[in-house]
Structure formats: structure tokens, C-alpha cells
Motif scaffolding. Structure first.
Motif, PDB file in Angstrom:
ATOM      1  N   VAL A 197       0.846  -1.193   0.000  1.00 12.76           N
ATOM      2  CA  VAL A 197       0.000   0.000   0.000  1.00 12.76           C
ATOM      3  C   VAL A 197       0.885   1.249   0.000  1.00 12.76           C
ATOM      4  O   VAL A 197       1.792   1.385   0.824  1.00 12.76           O
ATOM      5  N   ASP A 198       0.613   2.145  -0.939  1.00 16.35           N
ATOM      6  CA  ASP A 198       1.317   3.429  -1.012  1.00 16.35           C
ATOM      7  C   ASP A 198       0.572   4.426  -0.126  1.00 16.35           C
ATOM      8  O   ASP A 198      -0.572   4.794  -0.414  1.00 16.35           O
ATOM      9  N   ILE A 199       1.203   4.850   0.973  1.00 13.04           N
ATOM     10  CA  ILE A 199       0.576   5.788   1.905  1.00 13.04           C
ATOM     11  C   ILE A 199       0.580   7.175   1.273  1.00 13.04           C
ATOM     12  O   ILE A 199       1.640   7.747   1.002  1.00 13.04           O
ATOM     13  N   LEU A 200      -0.593   7.712   1.017  1.00 14.90           N
ATOM     14  CA  LEU A 200      -0.717   8.926   0.205  1.00 14.90           C
ATOM     15  C   LEU A 200       0.000  10.123   0.806  1.00 14.90           C
ATOM     16  O   LEU A 200       0.631  10.899   0.088  1.00 14.90           O
ATOM     17  N   LEU A 201      -0.083  10.276   2.119  1.00  8.88           N
ATOM     18  CA  LEU A 201       0.517  11.446   2.759  1.00  8.88           C
ATOM     19  C   LEU A 201       2.031  11.465   2.618  1.00  8.88           C
ATOM     20  O   LEU A 201       2.649  12.523   2.528  1.00  8.88           O
ATOM     21  N   PHE A 202       2.650  10.283   2.578  1.00  8.83           N
ATOM     22  CA  PHE A 202       4.108  10.187   2.545  1.00  8.83           C
ATOM     23  C   PHE A 202       4.653   9.752   1.187  1.00  8.83           C
ATOM     24  O   PHE A 202       5.858   9.808   0.967  1.00  8.83           O
ATOM     25  N   GLN A 203       3.766   9.306   0.268  1.00  9.36           N
ATOM     26  CA  GLN A 203       4.221   8.748  -1.011  1.00  9.36           C
ATOM     27  C   GLN A 203       5.250   7.636  -0.772  1.00  9.36           C
ATOM     28  O   GLN A 203       6.282   7.543  -1.451  1.00  9.36           O
ATOM     29  N   THR A 204       4.951   6.797   0.218  1.00 11.28           N
ATOM     30  CA  THR A 204       5.852   5.723   0.621  1.00 11.28           C
ATOM     31  C   THR A 204       5.073   4.424   0.766  1.00 11.28           C
ATOM     32  O   THR A 204       3.957   4.420   1.281  1.00 11.28           O
ATOM     33  N   GLU A 205       5.696   3.333   0.339  1.00  8.61           N
ATOM     34  CA  GLU A 205       5.009   2.043   0.316  1.00  8.61           C
ATOM     35  C   GLU A 205       5.234   1.254   1.594  1.00  8.61           C
ATOM     36  O   GLU A 205       6.352   1.175   2.109  1.00  8.61           O
ATOM     37  N   GLY A 206       4.145   0.674   2.123  1.00 14.47           N
ATOM     38  CA  GLY A 206       4.205  -0.219   3.272  1.00 14.47           C
ATOM     39  C   GLY A 206       3.567  -1.556   2.932  1.00 14.47           C
ATOM     40  O   GLY A 206       3.000  -1.737   1.857  1.00 14.47           O
TER      41      GLY A 206
END
Length: 674
Positions: free
Chosen positions: A604-613
């Protein structure tokens, strides 16, 4: 049935074969050896790897284990290690008080076992430090190799520890030798007074309004723009690039070091420069109010954006002012401020250039960039999702134009004079159409389409449609991955993404060695051009000797390789900064976009951080989900609920694995399709 058993028995008794190849390990400890003449890799069980490590060249014995409907399965064992890929590894030292040995745990894929370290007084206080370890031996009776610590970087997770250990891992130089420093001092002392150079030997541009536009924290200014109105309908625009090759002589110690590095490395908060800072930030930098030597592309353009006249050559300039992008953006928006007429004229022409490029088929990928702000101790305290504004686009268009026109000039203008014409090109091949087909299958359920028959236009149309949508980042990443990697070569095939048939890198010689090569080659051709030599030769007695094609192709391959390394190490360090920042938000809930699936996890790409978890499938409580790989989705066994790529979901930040640079998420179960 009998024939199948007979066939199986036959292949179980097959004669052994011997060969040599490189071994690759899985995270579970078994391995495969790739042999070119076979379509399938040879499987090596855990107990038959014989102390081999990832990437080693090994001698193996193998046989055709059995034949089934899928073909032949080949299984083997490692007889000996022909050559170790490396004996040095970077990991984290773990020490237990009751043990005679410490462990260096390697978290990347370079090795599948930990390394034993005998404990002594010099290392016992370095628990959880990141270290460089060398394998000394691997006794047959031990499951793990024995090693010796040869460098201690510091506590794992700290800024300098992570930066210097990464540089070590990628074998990137970050210091200059004393011999090089002496050579630098000699160059600098001899050329401190720029007025020593006679402006008549270069085109003198010192009295024309000129300025630089760069990021707010920039220290090396390698490009400047000048503009003046010649009459009501015609302007003269100059694109001036620092004349680095004038100072850096081929074969000198500085030149060899610059070639070895090939590019500057840009970390958050730190630059590892290709050239020493006394040169890159001072003598070579096009600083305001200082006379500087430059290599320029100067052209006349009319009010319809048609280029009427071109000139390429050495110049001397004096920048009136250094601007930041933010300052120029304000001038564009408000139409007032220093040099507002010149800046708005340049902006006007940059928009014409952009329209021409897009009309010609250029792909317009306007990416959001994640930028972190650090405190005094280099800890990330905030982030900005930056997008190129008009000021960025203004500079970008003129740099693209210069790179295009210089490449075109060399390739076409000297065609008759040099049958063996050589130049360094920046090329970009067509995309991988299998990957394009993969994108089509993913985006169609989301309501988007790609037309393979008119791919560039279709991609640009898609990029417009997804703008501002939650799935924008995911689809842009898919498009980027489908694209070929741009590279340097003497064999020109054009630049697919920019839709230029002629393109090079010329505009950043302070931070890219490829540009220095382009400068030297252009100057060689100019020195052999009667028009330039008679009017503007910087030094008529200086002759740059052209090497053969193989020499420049080797340099091109080297620059491409070093560029890929730089991208990888920058990306790795940015991931560390992202992880460290996100650690402050553990337990918080965020919205994200599903970007990928495996048999056991959802990304999942966390929208606020543009980072994938990552969320483990077994941890999703609302149902038991299984992967449907054909439709790129997961489906619940009981409720039959489906989640697809691009779906917006809510997740909770549960844990951070700093060593593996992983973000562990918890699934909150909201499915909100747009």
C-alpha cells in the motif's frame, strides 16, 4: 502410468554433468545456478551449497532429476568455490553477553548467513553498530563463516552511519587524495583572476543581462541564461554552461578522479561531489558579479518561437544575479521584480518550446518529488511533496533545447568533414511492450486505457486523466518501470521519451562526467571548423586529440553504470530517511492506494508520505484472503470481497524495520473506490 515411472527412473539414473556458473540464493537458503545453455536454472538444495555465497562463481555437479509435464528438473551440488564475489559485507553487530562469538547480521540479499565474530575487548562495546566485516575462514564443521571487523561506522540508524556505510557498500569515493588537492590548489591559484583571460579570444557576453536560477540551497551554478531584445520581433537568448573542460585537462589526476566518480551523489542534506568543492562551488560556479568562462549556445528567436540563427562556442560572462526557483516563480506570477521583463520573455518562449515538444510526441511525466527537511542533527522533521512549478519548467526547457541543438549541430554540421564522426549521445529506447501490456491489464478495471498503436499520445492522455487522482502515483510508477533506461552511447538511436532524434548531456559538467566528454568533443569539432577558428577560437594552438570510437563507447558505458549506481544509492538513502520520519507516526491511521500483491502480502502506497508499506494477508481480520494473480486482486474466501490494484484503503502504521527498511501496516478494511 508405467511408462511415466520408467521415464522418471531413466532420468534419475542419468549421468552426472559438471559445469561452472554463478550462484544465487533465496532467502530460505537454497539456491540456483544459471547456465546459459539451459533454459532452466539448476536447483541447489540447502545442504549442498558447500559454503558458497551470493554471486560466487562455483563449480557444480548436476543431473536431470526427473521429467514431468513441466519439463526436466535439474538438481545439483556445489563442488567448490572458483571465485568469491566478495569477502566483505556490511551488517549490524549483535553481541550476547554469555557467548564467545558475536554475530554480524546482513540484512540485504548479499549473503544468506550471519557471520561469527570472536568477541574481544575492542569490539564488545559496539553492540548494534553497523560494521564492515571480512570473512577470514569457513570451517566445514561450522554452519556460519568466521569474520573480522575492519571498520565500524557507528550506531545503526544514525544519519552519518547510514550514509557512509552505503557509500562503502556501493564503493563510492567520498574523499579526495592529497595529490589531487595539490593539483586543485595549483589550478585555483593560477586562475583566481579571471580578467587574466583576454575577452577578445572568446565571445564577450559580460555586458548582457545574465542570471542563474537554482534551488535555494544550491552552491554550484553550472548554467546561466542571458536574453536581450534585438528588435520588435527578435530576441537573442544565451544558454551558458560552466567551461569545466577548460580547467580539467584530460589525463590529469582530477580528471581521472572525476571519471572514476562520473557523477555527484545527492543525499538528503548532503552532496558527494564529482569535483572538489573549491572548484565546483567557486571557480567553476557561475557566481553573480564574477567573470566566468563558459561554453555557450546562443540563438536568435522570433516572437513565434522560430529559431532563426544558432551559434556555439566559448564565452566569457558575468552573471548579474542568482535567483532561486521560488523567487522566479513570484516574478512570473506577479510580473514584477528584478529582471521581470527578461524572465517573463524567457517564460513565454519556454511555453512555446514545451508545446512544440509535446506536439512532436514527447511524453510529459510531471512527477511529485518527496523532499525532507532536517534539523541540526540531520533528523527528518517535515516533508514537502514538491511539484515542478513554472520556474522549474522554464529552466528545464532551455536545458533540453541546448542538449538537443548541440547534439544536432555536431551530428549534422560536421557530417561531410568527418566520415568517422564521434559524439556521446543520451539515448532512450522504446518501452518494453510486455510491460505496457501489463499496465493495460491493470488500469482497465480502473476505467483507463492505453492505445498501443499511438502509445505516446495515449500515455500523455492517461497522465492527464489520472492527475490529482489517488491512483496517480501508482500508475505513474508503472509507466516509469515500463520505460527503457536512458543511457550514454556513441551509437545514436534517439530519445524516445523526449522525441528528439539528437540529444546529449551538455548542461551539467560540474556534476556529470558525460557532459565533460560532450564539451571536449564539441570543442574538437569547433577547432576544426574554419568559421569558428577564424573568429572565436579560445586558444588556436590548443588541439584536443580525438580518440577512437571504442574509447568513447567505453567512457559512455562507464558513465551509464555509475549513473545507475548513483540512482540506487540515492534511492536507498531516501528510503532510510522516509522510514526514520514515518517512525514518528506509529499507531496513526492513513489512507493509501494498493500498489501490489504477493501470495502472502499486500503493498500500500501511503498517500501522505508517497511511501510504500506492507500488510500481511494473514493479518487481515475481516476475512481470509487469497491472491488472484490473473486479475491482480485478492478475494475473501467467505464474503467474496475483492480488492484490486488502485483501490483506496485505510491502514494503520504498526511497526518499522529500520534495518530492512520496511513499513509494517495493519489493515483497517475500508474499500472506497473513486
Amino acid at each position: 502410468m508405467k511408462s511415466e515411472k520408467k521415464n522418471k527412473k531413466k532420468h534419475n539414473n542419468h549421468h552426472n554433468h559438471f559445469t561452472t556458473g554463478y550462484i544465487n540464493f533465496t532467502k530460505n537458503g537454497y539456491a540456483f545456478v544459471k547456465i546459459e545453455k539451459f533454459q532452466k536454472d539448476i536447483f541447489i538444495p540447502k545442504n549442498k551449497t558447500n559454503r558458497a555465497l551470493e554471486g560466487d562463481l562455483v563449480r557444480i555437479k548436476f543431473n536431470e532429476k526427473y521429467r514431468n509435464k513441466r519439463g526436466i528438473k535439474m538438481e545439483g551440488e556445489v563442488l567448490k568455490i572458483v571465485k568469491r564475489k566478495t569477502k566483505k559485507f556490511i551488517g549490524i553487530l549483535k553481541i550476547k553477553s554469555y557467548s564467545k562469538y558475536g554475530l554480524v547480521v546482513i540484512y540485504n540479499k548479499s549473503i544468506h548467513v550471519d557471520i561469527f565474530i570472536p568477541i574481544n575487548d575492542s569490539i564488545k562495546h559496539h553492540h548494534n553498530n553497523k560494521v564492515l566485516v571480512k570473512i577470514i575462514s569457513w570451517p566445514k564443521k561450522l554452519k556460519n563463516p568466521l569474520g573480522k571487523i575492519i571498520k565500524i561506522f557507528g550506531k545503526s540508524g544514525e544519519y552519518t552511519t547510514e550514509m557512509f556505510s552505503l557509500l562503502e557498500e556501493y564503493e563510492i569515493s567520498y574523499e579526495f587524495s592529497n595529490k589531487i588537492k595539490s593539483e586543485i590548489e595549483k589550478i585555483y591559484s593560477e586562475t583566481k583572476k579571471i580578467s587574466f583571460f583576454n575577452g577578445n579570444l572568446r565571445k564577450d557576453m559580460r555586458d548582457i543581462n545574465t542570471f542563474t536560477i537554482d534551488p535555494i540551497n544550491a552552491k554550484d551554478f553550472d548554467d546561466a541564461l542571458s536574453i536581450r531584445k534585438l528588435d520588435n520581433n527578435v530576441w537573442e537568448i544565451g544558454i551558458h554552461i560552466s567551461d569545466v573542460s577548460h580547467y580539467i585537462k584530460e589525463g590529469s589526476l582530477i580528471d581521472k578522479e572525476a571519471y572514476s566518480r562520473a557523477t555527484s551523489i545527492y543525499f538528503t542534506g548532503k552532496v558527494i561531489p564529482m569535483l572538489p568543492e573549491i572548484l565546483s562551488n567557486q571557480l567553476f560556479s557561475l557566481q553573480p558579479k564574477k567573470e566566468r568562462l563558459s561554453f555557450s549556445y546562443i540563438f536568435n528567436i522570433n516572437n513565434r518561437g522560430k529559431i532563426l540563427k544558432n551559434w556555439f562556442g566559448k564565452t566569457i560572462i558575468k552573471s548579474n544575479r542568482k535567483f532561486t526557483y521560488e523567487e522566479v516563480q513570484q516574478i512570473i506570477d506577479k510580473k514584477k521584480g528584478d529582471f521581470h521583463e527578461e524572465i517573463n520573455d524567457l517564460f513565454f518562449f519556454s511555453k512555446i518550446l514545451t508545446r512544440k515538444r509535446l506536439k512532436n510526441g514527447a511524453i510529459y511525466l510531471d512527477r511529485i518529488e518527496v523532499k525532507f527537511n532536517l534539523d541540526n542533527e540531520n533528523n527528518p522533521i517535515s516533508l514537502d511533496l514538491e511539484k515542478n512549478n513554472d520556474a522549474h519548467k522554464l529552466i528545464e526547457e532551455f536545458m533540453l533545447l541546448a542538449n538537443n541543438k548541440i547534439s544536432e549541430f555536431v551530428s549534422l554540421n560536421f557530417k561531410e568533414k568527418s566520415s568517422n564522426r564521434i559524439f556521446i549521445y543520451r539515448v532512450h529506447d522504446k518501452p518494453d511492450f510486455q510491460k505496457i501490456f501489463f499496465i493495460k491489464k491493470i488500469i482497465e478495471p480502473l476505467g483507463y486505457f492505453l492505445d498501443s498503436n499511438n502509445l505516446k499520445k495515449s500515455i500523455n492522455s492517461l497522465l492527464k486523466k489520472i492527475k490529482g487522482k489517488p491512483e496517480q502515483n501508482m500508475i505513474e510508477n508503472l509507466i516509469l518501470r515500463a520505460m527503457s533506461k536512458a543511457k550514454y552511447t556513441t551509437k545514436n538511436i534517439g530519445h524516445y521519451g523526449l522525441s528528439f532524434f539528437y540529444y546529449t548531456h551538455f548542461t551539467s559538467p560540474i556534476r556529470r562526467y558525460s557532459d565533460i566528454i560532450a564539451h571536449r568533443l564539441l570543442y574538437y569539432y569547433l577547432l576544426n571548423d574554419d568559421n569558428y577558428l577564424n573568429n572565436n577560437a579560445d586558444n588556436k594552438t590548443a588541439v584536443y586529440r580525438l580518440k577512437n570510437m571504442d574509447f568513447y563507447e567505453k567512457q559512455s558505458l562507464h558513465c551509464s553504470h555509475k549513473e545507475r549506481l548513483a540512482i540506487d544509492v540515492e534511492r536507498e538513502f531516501l528510503k532510510y530517511i522516509q522510514i526514520k520520519y514515518i517512525k514518528n507516526f506509529l499507531g496513526k491511521e492513513f489512507y493509501g492506494i494498493i500498489t501490489g500483491f504477493t501470495d502472502w502480502s499486500v503493498y500500500v502506497d501511503i498517500l501522505l508520505f508517497q511511501t510504500e508499506g506492507m500488510v500481511k494477508l494473514r493479518d487481515i481480520k475481516e476475512d481470509s484472503y487469497i491472491l488472484n494473480s490473473k486479475n491482480y486482486s485478492i478475494i475473501g474466501k467467505k464474503k467474496r470481497k475483492i480488492y484490486q490494484l488502485g483501490d483506496k484503503v485505510k491502514v494503520k502504521l504498526m511497526d518499522i524495520n529500520m534495518e530492512k527498511k520496511q513499513i509494517i501496516l495493519s489493515w483497517m478494511g475500508n474499500n472506497m473506490k473513486n
